[in-house]
Design a protein around this motif. Sequence first.
Motif, PDB file in Angstrom:
ATOM      1  N   ALA A  62     -47.003 -15.306 -37.048  1.00 48.41           N
ATOM      2  CA  ALA A  62     -47.260 -14.968 -38.769  1.00 48.41           C
ATOM      3  C   ALA A  62     -46.088 -13.748 -37.492  1.00 48.41           C
ATOM      4  O   ALA A  62     -45.764 -12.965 -38.294  1.00 48.41           O
ATOM      5  N   MET A  63     -46.558 -13.959 -36.014  1.00 53.06           N
ATOM      6  CA  MET A  63     -45.891 -12.670 -35.661  1.00 53.06           C
ATOM      7  C   MET A  63     -44.373 -12.625 -36.438  1.00 53.06           C
ATOM      8  O   MET A  63     -43.365 -11.686 -36.545  1.00 53.06           O
ATOM      9  N   PRO A  64     -43.203 -13.609 -36.477  1.00 53.24           N
ATOM     10  CA  PRO A  64     -42.774 -13.488 -36.964  1.00 53.24           C
ATOM     11  C   PRO A  64     -41.602 -12.595 -38.360  1.00 53.24           C
ATOM     12  O   PRO A  64     -40.942 -12.036 -38.340  1.00 53.24           O
ATOM     13  N   ALA A  65     -42.581 -12.308 -38.817  1.00 56.11           N
ATOM     14  CA  ALA A  65     -42.467 -12.503 -40.290  1.00 56.11           C
ATOM     15  C   ALA A  65     -43.066 -10.975 -40.292  1.00 56.11           C
ATOM     16  O   ALA A  65     -42.927  -9.623 -41.043  1.00 56.11           O
ATOM     17  N   ARG A  66     -44.688 -10.227 -39.184  1.00 57.41           N
ATOM     18  CA  ARG A  66     -44.102  -9.439 -39.468  1.00 57.41           C
ATOM     19  C   ARG A  66     -43.627  -8.506 -38.438  1.00 57.41           C
ATOM     20  O   ARG A  66     -43.087  -7.083 -39.111  1.00 57.41           O
ATOM     21  N   ILE A  67     -42.909  -8.919 -37.795  1.00 56.56           N
ATOM     22  CA  ILE A  67     -41.942  -8.153 -36.840  1.00 56.56           C
ATOM     23  C   ILE A  67     -40.604  -7.717 -38.095  1.00 56.56           C
ATOM     24  O   ILE A  67     -39.535  -6.673 -38.072  1.00 56.56           O
ATOM     25  N   LEU A  68     -39.847  -9.000 -38.592  1.00 57.00           N
ATOM     26  CA  LEU A  68     -39.281  -8.331 -39.894  1.00 57.00           C
ATOM     27  C   LEU A  68     -39.693  -7.331 -40.678  1.00 57.00           C
ATOM     28  O   LEU A  68     -38.965  -6.769 -40.530  1.00 57.00           O
ATOM     29  N   SER A  69     -40.741  -7.002 -40.949  1.00 61.21           N
ATOM     30  CA  SER A  69     -41.566  -6.556 -42.183  1.00 61.21           C
ATOM     31  C   SER A  69     -41.325  -4.852 -41.412  1.00 61.21           C
ATOM     32  O   SER A  69     -40.744  -3.931 -41.756  1.00 61.21           O
ATOM     33  N   GLU A  70     -41.433  -4.948 -39.999  1.00 60.24           N
ATOM     34  CA  GLU A  70     -41.100  -3.416 -39.221  1.00 60.24           C
ATOM     35  C   GLU A  70     -40.079  -3.346 -39.603  1.00 60.24           C
ATOM     36  O   GLU A  70     -40.220  -2.026 -39.422  1.00 60.24           O
ATOM     37  N   VAL A  71     -39.726  -3.927 -39.438  1.00 60.51           N
ATOM     38  CA  VAL A  71     -37.397  -3.474 -38.523  1.00 60.51           C
ATOM     39  C   VAL A  71     -37.082  -3.700 -39.949  1.00 60.51           C
ATOM     40  O   VAL A  71     -36.580  -2.597 -40.357  1.00 60.51           O
ATOM     41  N   LEU A  72     -37.371  -4.488 -41.165  1.00 59.85           N
ATOM     42  CA  LEU A  72     -37.208  -3.325 -42.452  1.00 59.85           C
ATOM     43  C   LEU A  72     -37.582  -2.538 -42.661  1.00 59.85           C
ATOM     44  O   LEU A  72     -36.881  -1.630 -44.054  1.00 59.85           O
ATOM     45  N   ARG A  73     -38.973  -2.003 -42.878  1.00 60.69           N
ATOM     46  CA  ARG A  73     -39.315  -0.484 -42.539  1.00 60.69           C
ATOM     47  C   ARG A  73     -38.717   0.716 -42.245  1.00 60.69           C
ATOM     48  O   ARG A  73     -38.091   1.973 -43.121  1.00 60.69           O
ATOM     49  N   LEU A  74     -38.049   0.528 -41.364  1.00 56.59           N
ATOM     50  CA  LEU A  74     -37.400   1.287 -40.191  1.00 56.59           C
ATOM     51  C   LEU A  74     -35.572   1.052 -41.198  1.00 56.59           C
ATOM     52  O   LEU A  74     -35.118   2.344 -41.301  1.00 56.59           O
TER      53      LEU A  74
END
Length: 367
Positions: free
Chosen positions: A113-125
């Motif tokens: 799940a980590m790639p999806a989690r990193i993507l989520s945080e980048v999109l929030r930014l």
Amino acid sequence: MTHADGLSAWREKLWDAAVAGDEYAATDAALAALDQDISLETLLLDVVAPVQARVGREWESNQITVAQEHTATAVNERVLAALAHHPAARAAAANGPARGRIAVACIDGEWHAMPARILSEVLRLRGWRVDYLGAQVPTPHLITHLHRTACDVVALSSSIPTRLPGAHAAITACQATGTPVMAGGAAFGPDGRYARLLGADAWAADGAAAADRLAAGPLPRPVATRQAVDDLPHLDDQEFTMVSRSARSLVRDVMGGLEERVPAMAHYTPQQRRHTAEDILHIVDFLAAALYVDDPGLFIRFLTWTAGVLTARGVPAGTLLPALDLLDRRLEDFPRASALIAQGRDAVSAAASPTHEIPLPGHGKIA
């Protein structure tokens, strides 16, 4: 010190802390990097993500144990959680432009799940409202979420190619709701070739590429639903269906053949036998995935990777050949499957050292 040198130094700090299992030191290193004017997005994409990728490579080459791999991953997850609640992240989410709402989910059966989690945080930014749904999201529940929230787009992540049939079903189901799909992750192949094959509306190699594509304009809304088999005419031969449905019996037959061929297996412990069966099941699952996308390269890449993993652990790559031979005999009436196995056997033979073959050792190292 150059900017690149600085990032390399922070990666080393995070790596040392993660492998040591010291989540406090890891979090302190990440927060200290922010204090040194490294942006949060850069920290996520150019420090945390590469460190996690290194965790996988070090395990593959037998430089760290499974326990260390799990520990380092858990530490990196805690670092991500700390960064997600950092004031800089909160400020970006509160003050950024309203881009829209996106659901980010891993395909059912996908636990990386980590790639999806990193993507989520980048999109929030980048100003998106993100519904991060995590690992192994069943497609019916994903669809329920889309109906309930009316997300503008869904991002589907998968690292394991054996999940591609499920990814196809998820893509089609999401599009049936009128929601466009962006796919990402190693499962979708080099350059996203399987994302295109399975009908995803977009593909991105990493979080920055995904955010850039979404910032360039909305993905086109799906205008019609499609049937999975109609999308992939080669599935009409039913080979994928027959191999995937008979996976357990194929494993049983190959195990029986190995026992007859290699008397030493009579002395295997229950754990060794279980791991050997798991290894054979992985081979069958990747064969089925290659049949689904009609690409020998998928199966060959898996076997070559497996040969490397075994070699790093002192096990000759040729140990895979008896299982491939037995599997080929069992599937001799399936021309596409037989052709894939033949190409896989050639790849393993090329990777194998000229030592005598020994039975699959049951280390459980294939996945």
